[in-house]
Design a protein around this motif. Sequence first.
Motif, PDB file in Angstrom:
ATOM      1  N   VAL A 124      47.501  14.137  44.889  1.00 54.78           N
ATOM      2  CA  VAL A 124      48.959  14.292  44.871  1.00 54.78           C
ATOM      3  C   VAL A 124      49.434  13.768  43.514  1.00 54.78           C
ATOM      4  N   ILE A 125      50.099  14.635  42.746  1.00 54.93           N
ATOM      5  CA  ILE A 125      50.506  14.212  41.398  1.00 54.93           C
ATOM      6  C   ILE A 125      52.018  14.071  41.263  1.00 54.93           C
ATOM      7  N   GLY A 126      52.768  14.400  42.306  1.00 50.48           N
ATOM      8  CA  GLY A 126      54.221  14.268  42.198  1.00 50.48           C
ATOM      9  C   GLY A 126      54.902  14.946  43.358  1.00 50.48           C
ATOM     10  N   SER A 127      56.186  15.270  43.154  1.00 50.56           N
ATOM     11  CA  SER A 127      56.926  15.883  44.248  1.00 50.56           C
ATOM     12  C   SER A 127      57.896  16.950  43.751  1.00 50.56           C
ATOM     13  N   VAL A 128      58.329  17.786  44.690  1.00 51.62           N
ATOM     14  CA  VAL A 128      59.261  18.867  44.388  1.00 51.62           C
ATOM     15  C   VAL A 128      60.683  18.345  44.523  1.00 51.62           C
ATOM     16  N   LEU A 129      61.518  18.648  43.515  1.00 50.30           N
ATOM     17  CA  LEU A 129      62.910  18.199  43.506  1.00 50.30           C
ATOM     18  C   LEU A 129      63.867  19.382  43.607  1.00 50.30           C
ATOM     19  N   GLU A 130      65.046  19.138  44.140  1.00 44.39           N
ATOM     20  CA  GLU A 130      66.057  20.189  44.085  1.00 44.39           C
ATOM     21  C   GLU A 130      66.799  20.048  42.760  1.00 44.39           C
ATOM     22  N   SER A 131      66.221  20.594  41.737  1.00 47.88           N
ATOM     23  CA  SER A 131      66.702  20.414  40.359  1.00 47.88           C
ATOM     24  C   SER A 131      65.919  21.385  39.504  1.00 47.88           C
ATOM     25  N   ALA A 132      66.487  21.764  38.358  1.00 52.57           N
ATOM     26  CA  ALA A 132      65.743  22.699  37.512  1.00 52.57           C
ATOM     27  C   ALA A 132      64.759  21.961  36.606  1.00 52.57           C
ATOM     28  N   GLU A 133      64.765  20.621  36.674  1.00 51.85           N
ATOM     29  CA  GLU A 133      63.955  19.829  35.732  1.00 51.85           C
ATOM     30  C   GLU A 133      62.486  19.714  36.119  1.00 51.85           C
ATOM     31  N   ILE A 134      61.659  19.681  35.103  1.00 50.49           N
ATOM     32  CA  ILE A 134      60.247  19.388  35.319  1.00 50.49           C
ATOM     33  C   ILE A 134      59.918  18.204  34.429  1.00 50.49           C
ATOM     34  N   THR A 135      59.503  17.112  35.047  1.00 52.45           N
ATOM     35  CA  THR A 135      59.301  15.888  34.272  1.00 52.45           C
ATOM     36  C   THR A 135      57.914  15.301  34.497  1.00 52.45           C
ATOM     37  N   LEU A 136      57.437  14.625  33.461  1.00 52.27           N
ATOM     38  CA  LEU A 136      56.202  13.844  33.552  1.00 52.27           C
ATOM     39  C   LEU A 136      56.589  12.404  33.222  1.00 52.27           C
ATOM     40  N   ASP A 137      56.405  11.515  34.161  1.00 51.09           N
ATOM     41  CA  ASP A 137      56.829  10.115  34.010  1.00 51.09           C
ATOM     42  C   ASP A 137      58.313  10.031  33.609  1.00 51.09           C
ATOM     43  N   GLY A 138      59.107  10.924  34.166  1.00 55.38           N
ATOM     44  CA  GLY A 138      60.540  10.880  33.921  1.00 55.38           C
ATOM     45  C   GLY A 138      61.011  11.595  32.661  1.00 55.38           C
ATOM     46  N   GLU A 139      60.053  11.981  31.796  1.00 55.89           N
ATOM     47  CA  GLU A 139      60.415  12.709  30.569  1.00 55.89           C
ATOM     48  C   GLU A 139      60.226  14.213  30.789  1.00 55.89           C
ATOM     49  N   THR A 140      61.070  15.013  30.164  1.00 55.77           N
ATOM     50  CA  THR A 140      60.933  16.471  30.308  1.00 55.77           C
ATOM     51  C   THR A 140      59.534  16.933  29.888  1.00 55.77           C
ATOM     52  N   LEU A 141      58.912  17.719  30.755  1.00 47.82           N
ATOM     53  CA  LEU A 141      57.608  18.301  30.431  1.00 47.82           C
ATOM     54  C   LEU A 141      57.861  19.740  30.007  1.00 47.82           C
ATOM     55  N   ALA A 142      57.685  19.998  28.708  1.00 45.39           N
ATOM     56  CA  ALA A 142      58.049  21.315  28.168  1.00 45.39           C
ATOM     57  C   ALA A 142      57.126  22.402  28.694  1.00 45.39           C
TER      58      ALA A 142
END
Lengths: 296, 296
Positions: free
Chosen positions: A272-290
């Motif tokens: 498990v590496i993270g979770s799905v959010l209701e948001s358009a953002e994709i982040t790694l450790d809170g920073e935008t993952l391009a």
Amino acid sequence: MDERAALALLETELGPAGDDAAVVDGQVMTTDMLHETTDFPAGTTRYTAGWRSVGASLSDVAAMGAEATAAVAAYAAPTFDRAELEAFVRGASDVCEAVGAEYVGGDLDDHTEFTVATTALGRTDAPVFRSGARPGDAVCVTGTLGRSAAALELFERGDLERANELFRFEPRVAAGRAIAAYATAMMDSSDGLARSLHQLSEASSRECEYECGFAVESDPLPIDDSVREVTEDEAAALELATTFGEDFELVFTVPEDAIAELTEEVDVPVTVIGSVLESAEITLDGETLADRGYTH
Amino acid sequence: MDERAALALLETELGPAGDDAAVVDGQVMTTDMLHETTDFPAGTTRYTAGWRSVGASLSDVAAMGAEATAAVAAYAAPTFDRAELEAFVRGASDVCEAVGAEYVGGDLDDHTEFTVATTALGRTDAPVFRSGARPGDAVCVTGTLGRSAAALELFERGDLERANELFRFEPRVAAGRAIAAYATAMMDSSDGLARSLHQLSEASSRECEYECGFAVESDPLPIDDSVREVTEDEAAALELATTFGEDFELVFTVPEDAIAELTEEVDVPVTVIGSVLESAEITLDGETLADRGYTH
């Protein structure tokens, strides 16, 4: 027009295709073309090339949660060397055997550059698409990330045996079938984790009524040990594991409460590496993952 | 090793494949790779290229007597031009529609040369193989021969519209299904009539207890009218019609007493061009017809 724009056009033209594989009447079908300058570094054996090219299509079948049934390959080269061709066919047959599919032959073509086109076929009554991720789901990955990135560096260093070994991956067909019973969305990581997350986000947001984003943490990321063979720098290792791609692992989303059971059912490690959010953002450790990675 | 030797090797490695298509569990699957320098003369539109390349794989499905279900194409080019790609997809979709199959998409690849790899899928419970011709059977061909040979000459002369039209053939899927109920052996004429007869002879002789040869007459040969547009010489016309190939017609053997009924069932003209002999010889008007033709 770059390749991604062209692919988007193909998808538009073709309607609901544009997933890892097309689905027709309970069958899944997928095709890939690979060639020497971009896909087979100097030192790649023809056995590895056969394994890897057919494996790439089998991985697409796996990503639909389907059983793999058969594969074919068209082999093009400037000359037909008997040993090379035999090695290629052996590699193609062996990767099929590893996942319970049948290698049923192919076509040959004279070509200035070594080029392979593979097609794989699978079967499922309940395909898993890239769309379907739901806020609150966990996002998971099978196996480890970064093997192909490490292999590429090892090809450059001339450690060909180890590089070839890393280049031959086992398509996650059995895992994909087990995961399919639980997953809400799935694809393979052939374009890298970052791009896979963006593609899952786009497909899921398009199909659903909500925005679908991901918050991923670097700490649990299953970076392959081979990555440490090529770099001691942790930031570089993380970069290779998240953006290089070509690892052909499965990236999928699943309800949190299904994880324990799923992990028991699947024959490879699942992280498990993270979770799905209701948001358009994709982040790694809170920073935008391009949205960047390997463009095939 | 030339391409035919290499193909023979592939067949040896793969067991019973090596027919027009592989058969797995009632499904037939076939793949082809075509590329600019050998398969698409200057002036071939991308619409024609899409039609023809997918059509070539559908023709292999037809040659097994199978229903065509789906096709995919991998498209490789140095640049992705929107109009070209759209035209290609339209051609690929249209040829699928013409035979009741679904075009389900594909892959894109950067490549120095325009290259297409196509795979088609079909379904049948009773495939017709290249083996099975029996002495006394009639040997027949659908449609006409020489269209592609004429097209090539017209491309050279710059009559591109007519050449493109001739280059787009209708795969004989419906005909193949109807013929399958009667035929003892079948293949498509993609390598030319002469080579097709040699391949039918080899496959049938290998599988049976007798030698299997053919005596073919030039008089009934259905030479396409377009061949007369490019040559007034009858000997040259006959040569083009028998050895050039790429016409994607069906060449098949059938018991004499089934011909009348078969001809009524099939939606395209069928011509009896000779008969099957218990002999290793293949003759045209009593003269040996050499195993030569187009090597793809």
